[in-house]
Write a protein that holds these residues in place. Structure first.
Motif: not given
Length: 297
Positions: A129-132, A223-238
């Protein structure tokens, strides 16, 4: 936090454990892992697949020492990980939120949320899992199934008709996004309580906070710039991208048109073709009308 991943051959598993024992590491068990070790400077997890994850504030020296001990080539074997995980592999459960379709003229806006904890974080990392944006559609659809099977999650789909209605109401994309992100957080909190939520930063930080209802008002929201670096946000992006891809395929089949993503000249030409076939009154069924593309038509 700096994070590194290294692919380790199974014959080196014992050597890694011995190396960490020589540094008086504290060992513990973790799902999907051979072991989890803790040093003052880092957390180290060795997965059964051979993926070794090292995370800490400054782990460069530790990584170099490990490569020397194993006789590995740093240049070939080490690379910066694509994920930074909150609080030492997400020991603290938190909700990640992300969206898909925001910059696409055609198709819906999809906002997803995933509750990540220590257990499913390990599974997500092991699964890739990573940034979609760094994954193919085929991989996204496969990972979406894994994420759904291993997490409390929610997906909010704002179809084009509803999207255009809401945009008219809010008259601001960031406010619409904040409303959607807040609904996702609230939906997850209905299923399980959680103290923290993380979202990609897209506007004034108070927008999401002000849109939260009773359950969400007590959550700590970052709220973070490049939030997809976090595993939960990356999973949500997917999850968000997977649903967006499915909905786009449905629209393409329904109207027998290849609807391109983004807002390019190709998108404009496709929109002209759609209007010629179905009429301008139907455009709100497939497009986000506030885009400049509409005025160009």
């Amino acid at each position: 936090m700096n994070t590194y991943t290294i692919k380790i051959d199974k014959e080196n598993f014992t050597a890694i454990e011995a190396f960490l024992k020589s540094k008086n590491a504290e060992f513990s068990t973790q799902q999907y892992a051979i072991f989890r070790a803790k040093l003052p400077c880092a957390i180290i997890v060795l997965y059964s697949s051979g993926k070794l994850l090292i995370q800490g504030k400054d782990v460069t020296t530790l990584v170099q020492e490990l490569h020397t001990a194993l006789g590995l080539n740093n240049q070939e074997k080490i690379h910066p990980a694509e994920l930074n995980i909150i609080n030492n592999l997400s020991d603290e459960p938190h909700i990640g939120v992300d969206e898909s379709g925001k910059g696409d003229y055609f198709g819906p806006l999809v906002i997803a949320g995933v509750l990540a904890d220590k257990t499913n974080t390990a599974k997500f990392i092991e699964s890739g899992v990573k940034d979609s944006k760094k994954l193919t559609d085929e991989k996204i659809l496969k990972l979406a199934g894994i994420i759904k099977a291993n997490s409390i999650h929610t997906v909010v789909i704002i179809g084009n008709e509803k999207y255009n209605e809401l945009y008219t109401k809010f008259n601001n994309l960031n406010k619409l996004l904040a409303w959607g992100h807040a609904r996702v957080i609230e939906n997850i909190l209905e299923k399980q309580s959680c103290k923290y939520a993380l979202s990609d930063k897209f506007g004034n930080e108070n927008l999401i906070k002000n849109a939260l209802l009773e359950k969400g008002r007590n959550i700590t929201l970052e709220q973070r710039i490049r939030g997809e670096e976090d595993i939960a946000v990356a999973a949500a992006s997917i999850l968000a991208r997977a649903e967006y891809v499915k909905r786009m395929n449905t629209l393409c089949n329904k109207y027998e048109l290849n609807l391109p993503k983004g807002a390019s000249n190709l998108v404009l030409e496709t929109a002209k073709k759609f209007v010629s076939l179905y009429g301008k009154d139907k455009l709100n069924l497939i497009a986000k009308l506030h885009f400049r593309t509409t005025s160009q038509l």
